[in-house]
Design a protein around this motif. Structure first.
Motif, PDB file in Angstrom:
ATOM      1  N   CYS A 170       0.826  -1.218   0.000  1.00  0.00           N
ATOM      2  CA  CYS A 170       0.000   0.000   0.000  1.00  0.00           C
ATOM      3  C   CYS A 170       0.855   1.260   0.000  1.00  0.00           C
ATOM      4  N   THR A 171       2.171   1.119   0.137  1.00  0.00           N
ATOM      5  CA  THR A 171       3.054   2.284   0.122  1.00  0.00           C
ATOM      6  C   THR A 171       3.737   2.478  -1.232  1.00  0.00           C
ATOM      7  N   GLU A 172       3.457   1.617  -2.200  1.00  0.00           N
ATOM      8  CA  GLU A 172       4.119   1.677  -3.507  1.00  0.00           C
ATOM      9  C   GLU A 172       3.258   2.424  -4.530  1.00  0.00           C
ATOM     10  N   PHE A 173       3.913   3.305  -5.304  1.00  0.00           N
ATOM     11  CA  PHE A 173       3.201   4.096  -6.305  1.00  0.00           C
ATOM     12  C   PHE A 173       4.041   4.236  -7.573  1.00  0.00           C
ATOM     13  N   ARG A 174       3.364   4.239  -8.717  1.00  0.00           N
ATOM     14  CA  ARG A 174       4.024   4.495  -9.997  1.00  0.00           C
ATOM     15  C   ARG A 174       3.621   5.884 -10.480  1.00  0.00           C
ATOM     16  N   CYS A 175       4.617   6.642 -10.936  1.00  0.00           N
ATOM     17  CA  CYS A 175       4.395   8.033 -11.328  1.00  0.00           C
ATOM     18  C   CYS A 175       4.779   8.224 -12.793  1.00  0.00           C
ATOM     19  N   PHE A 176       4.102   9.130 -13.468  1.00  0.00           N
ATOM     20  CA  PHE A 176       4.302   9.338 -14.899  1.00  0.00           C
ATOM     21  C   PHE A 176       4.615  10.809 -15.188  1.00  0.00           C
ATOM     22  N   ASP A 189      -0.111  -1.533  -6.626  1.00  0.00           N
ATOM     23  CA  ASP A 189      -0.804  -2.814  -6.542  1.00  0.00           C
ATOM     24  C   ASP A 189      -2.305  -2.570  -6.688  1.00  0.00           C
ATOM     25  N   ILE A 190      -2.802  -2.804  -7.899  1.00  0.00           N
ATOM     26  CA  ILE A 190      -4.234  -2.549  -8.139  1.00  0.00           C
ATOM     27  C   ILE A 190      -5.080  -3.802  -7.939  1.00  0.00           C
ATOM     28  N   SER A 191      -4.501  -4.790  -7.252  1.00  0.00           N
ATOM     29  CA  SER A 191      -5.258  -6.006  -6.963  1.00  0.00           C
ATOM     30  C   SER A 191      -5.957  -5.918  -5.612  1.00  0.00           C
ATOM     31  N   GLN A 192      -5.714  -4.798  -4.882  1.00  0.00           N
ATOM     32  CA  GLN A 192      -6.282  -4.674  -3.542  1.00  0.00           C
ATOM     33  C   GLN A 192      -6.835  -3.270  -3.304  1.00  0.00           C
ATOM     34  N   TYR A 193      -7.794  -3.212  -2.413  1.00  0.00           N
ATOM     35  CA  TYR A 193      -8.292  -1.930  -1.917  1.00  0.00           C
ATOM     36  C   TYR A 193      -7.601  -1.656  -0.583  1.00  0.00           C
ATOM     37  N   TYR A 194      -6.917  -0.522  -0.487  1.00  0.00           N
ATOM     38  CA  TYR A 194      -6.220  -0.157   0.740  1.00  0.00           C
ATOM     39  C   TYR A 194      -6.867   1.089   1.336  1.00  0.00           C
ATOM     40  N   ARG A 195      -7.491   0.917   2.474  1.00  0.00           N
ATOM     41  CA  ARG A 195      -8.156   2.047   3.124  1.00  0.00           C
ATOM     42  C   ARG A 195      -7.157   3.148   3.472  1.00  0.00           C
ATOM     43  N   HIS A 196      -5.930   2.729   3.784  1.00  0.00           N
ATOM     44  CA  HIS A 196      -4.877   3.694   4.123  1.00  0.00           C
ATOM     45  C   HIS A 196      -4.676   4.719   3.009  1.00  0.00           C
ATOM     46  N   ILE A 197      -4.704   4.273   1.759  1.00  0.00           N
ATOM     47  CA  ILE A 197      -4.482   5.183   0.630  1.00  0.00           C
ATOM     48  C   ILE A 197      -5.610   6.197   0.529  1.00  0.00           C
ATOM     49  N   GLU A 198      -6.842   5.716   0.681  1.00  0.00           N
ATOM     50  CA  GLU A 198      -7.983   6.625   0.587  1.00  0.00           C
ATOM     51  C   GLU A 198      -7.950   7.661   1.722  1.00  0.00           C
ATOM     52  N   ASN A 199      -7.582   7.214   2.909  1.00  0.00           N
ATOM     53  CA  ASN A 199      -7.567   8.119   4.065  1.00  0.00           C
ATOM     54  C   ASN A 199      -6.478   9.188   3.948  1.00  0.00           C
ATOM     55  N   GLU A 200      -5.376   8.856   3.276  1.00  0.00           N
ATOM     56  CA  GLU A 200      -4.249   9.790   3.208  1.00  0.00           C
ATOM     57  C   GLU A 200      -3.959  10.261   1.785  1.00  0.00           C
ATOM     58  N   PHE A 227       8.501   6.694 -12.966  1.00  0.00           N
ATOM     59  CA  PHE A 227       9.341   6.328 -11.829  1.00  0.00           C
ATOM     60  C   PHE A 227       8.465   5.763 -10.716  1.00  0.00           C
ATOM     61  N   ASP A 228       9.043   4.815  -9.976  1.00  0.00           N
ATOM     62  CA  ASP A 228       8.342   4.156  -8.879  1.00  0.00           C
ATOM     63  C   ASP A 228       8.896   4.655  -7.556  1.00  0.00           C
ATOM     64  N   VAL A 229       8.009   4.792  -6.574  1.00  0.00           N
ATOM     65  CA  VAL A 229       8.420   5.247  -5.249  1.00  0.00           C
ATOM     66  C   VAL A 229       7.707   4.432  -4.174  1.00  0.00           C
ATOM     67  N   ILE A 230       8.262   4.506  -2.965  1.00  0.00           N
ATOM     68  CA  ILE A 230       7.517   4.045  -1.791  1.00  0.00           C
ATOM     69  C   ILE A 230       7.397   5.237  -0.839  1.00  0.00           C
ATOM     70  N   ARG A 231       6.226   5.398  -0.273  1.00  0.00           N
ATOM     71  CA  ARG A 231       6.011   6.432   0.752  1.00  0.00           C
ATOM     72  C   ARG A 231       5.752   5.657   2.040  1.00  0.00           C
ATOM     73  N   TYR A 232       6.799   5.443   2.804  1.00  0.00           N
ATOM     74  CA  TYR A 232       6.692   4.555   3.953  1.00  0.00           C
ATOM     75  C   TYR A 232       6.212   5.245   5.219  1.00  0.00           C
ATOM     76  N   LYS A 233       6.219   6.567   5.225  1.00  0.00           N
ATOM     77  CA  LYS A 233       5.606   7.331   6.306  1.00  0.00           C
ATOM     78  C   LYS A 233       5.415   8.769   5.825  1.00  0.00           C
ATOM     79  N   LYS A 234       4.728   9.559   6.620  1.00  0.00           N
ATOM     80  CA  LYS A 234       4.457  10.945   6.239  1.00  0.00           C
ATOM     81  C   LYS A 234       5.759  11.699   5.968  1.00  0.00           C
ATOM     82  N   ASP A 235       5.804  12.358   4.818  1.00  0.00           N
ATOM     83  CA  ASP A 235       6.960  13.164   4.387  1.00  0.00           C
ATOM     84  C   ASP A 235       8.200  12.326   4.061  1.00  0.00           C
ATOM     85  N   LYS A 236       8.061  11.014   3.984  1.00  0.00           N
ATOM     86  CA  LYS A 236       9.187  10.131   3.700  1.00  0.00           C
ATOM     87  C   LYS A 236       8.900   9.314   2.430  1.00  0.00           C
TER      88      LYS A 236
END
Length: 326
Positions: A170-176, A189-200, A227-236
């Motif tokens: 839920c912390t992985e994102f692809r950017c264009f 990962d579009i195989s799952q619904y992550y409430r965390h993503i919607e909330n933040e 480019f791919d990134v992980i956002r593992y915590k706020k501002d990180k």
């Protein structure tokens, strides 16, 4: 030529020195010519240093049966050895504890079915060589480098060893990026619904955009890329990888290439699964062991891939000798 230059810039060995402070920790090792030839060769033998034994004349397979040494085939089936290169890999494994492997652009994700962990996590030299040797994606990278016509920026094949870390999907994102502007962000990962993503969602979009504007936009010399990134915590936020902008990188995301190349009202547009409906299959799940092979390994009692292959080869050799004696 422009696409080829973009491919060169997206090679891990080229971009990592520029962005190492904002990327996941990694070590890159140039692939020696003899290792490239070994990986491209059809024969499946692990290097001497990646096995528990160099197969001396009195060695045995894991099932206790003696190894048959056919003098006529000894030269053609001689076990390869790359002591210096293998030592470098082992030193990184010892330092990191476990590593994630890839080549200039690709991971051996099509070969994870041969790994004991069924992932790209490597705890030993055997794990590393087994994944590299079994992957068509790695072979494709090596072929692309060999066939490259870019004389101004020649490519060097490399092995990337990243410090292993368990990443929450839920912390992985692809950017264009189109014309040097960040136009799209997508849940990886579009195989799952992550409430965390919607909330933040707003914080996620803001943090990724900040990374792009402050650390990437003016440093990366390509106009159109992903480019791919992980956002593992706020501002990180950490960079995982760079790639071309084409249909292969939009496949398995919530964007199409045509959408990204058209005008985006409010860039960057952030797309994610907002409800537990319409879930799409995960692309990497298609890289799995064939049913016939799976049944074969189940019948072996759970032994390793290499041991199972060795046992089967020995059994075939014995049956062939019995037929000749009859």
């Amino acid at each position: 030529m422009k696409t080829e230059n973009s491919q060169v810039q997206c090679s891990f060995c080229n971009w990592y020195p520029l962005f190492s402070k904002n990327a996941l920790e990694a070590v890159t090792l140039p692939l020696p010519v003899e290792v490239c030839k070994y990986l491209e060769h059809d024969a499946f033998l692990l290097p001497v240093e990646a096995t528990s034994s160099g197969l001396p004349s009195n060695s045995e397979w894991s099932d206790g049966s003696a190894v048959n040494h056919d003098e006529s085939d000894q030269e053609s089936e001689e076990q390869p050895t790359f002591p210096d290169f293998s030592r470098q890999i082992q030193e990184v494994i010892d330092d990191f504890g476990a590593v994630f492997v890839k080549s200039n652009w690709s991971t051996p994700s099509d070969a994870t079915w041969v790994a004991a962990t069924k992932t790209l996590k490597c705890n030993s030299l055997e794990d590393v060589y087994l994944l590299l040797k079994s992957s068509d994606r790695i072979s494709h990278d090596l072929s692309s480098i060999k066939n490259s016509n870019n004389k101004d920026s020649p490519l060097t094949p490399c092995l990337v060893l990243k410090r292993w870390r368990d990443i929450d999907p839920c912390t992985e994102f692809r950017c264009f990026v189109v014309n040097k502007e960040l136009v799209g962000i997508c849940q990886r990962d579009i195989s799952q619904y992550y409430r965390h993503i919607e909330n933040e969602k707003y914080d996620i979009q803001r943090d990724i955009k900040s990374l792009f504007m402050e650390k990437i936009k003016d440093k990366f010399s390509v106009d159109n890329y992903s480019f791919d990134v992980i956002r593992y915590k706020k501002d990180k936020v950490k960079i995982v990888d760079f790639g071309l902008l084409n249909e292969s990188v939009t496949k398995g995301t919530l964007f199409t290439l045509e959408e990204l190349q058209s005008e985006v009202p409010e860039a960057p547009e952030f797309r994610f699964i907002a409800e537990d409906m319409g879930i799409q299959p995960k692309t990497t799940r298609h890289f799995c062991i064939p049913q016939e092979v799976n049944e074969f390994f189940q019948a072996t009692g759970g032994m390793s891939v290499i041991d199972a292959i060795r046992k089967e080869v020995e059994e075939q050799g014995r049956l062939s000798n019995d037929d000749q004696n009859d």
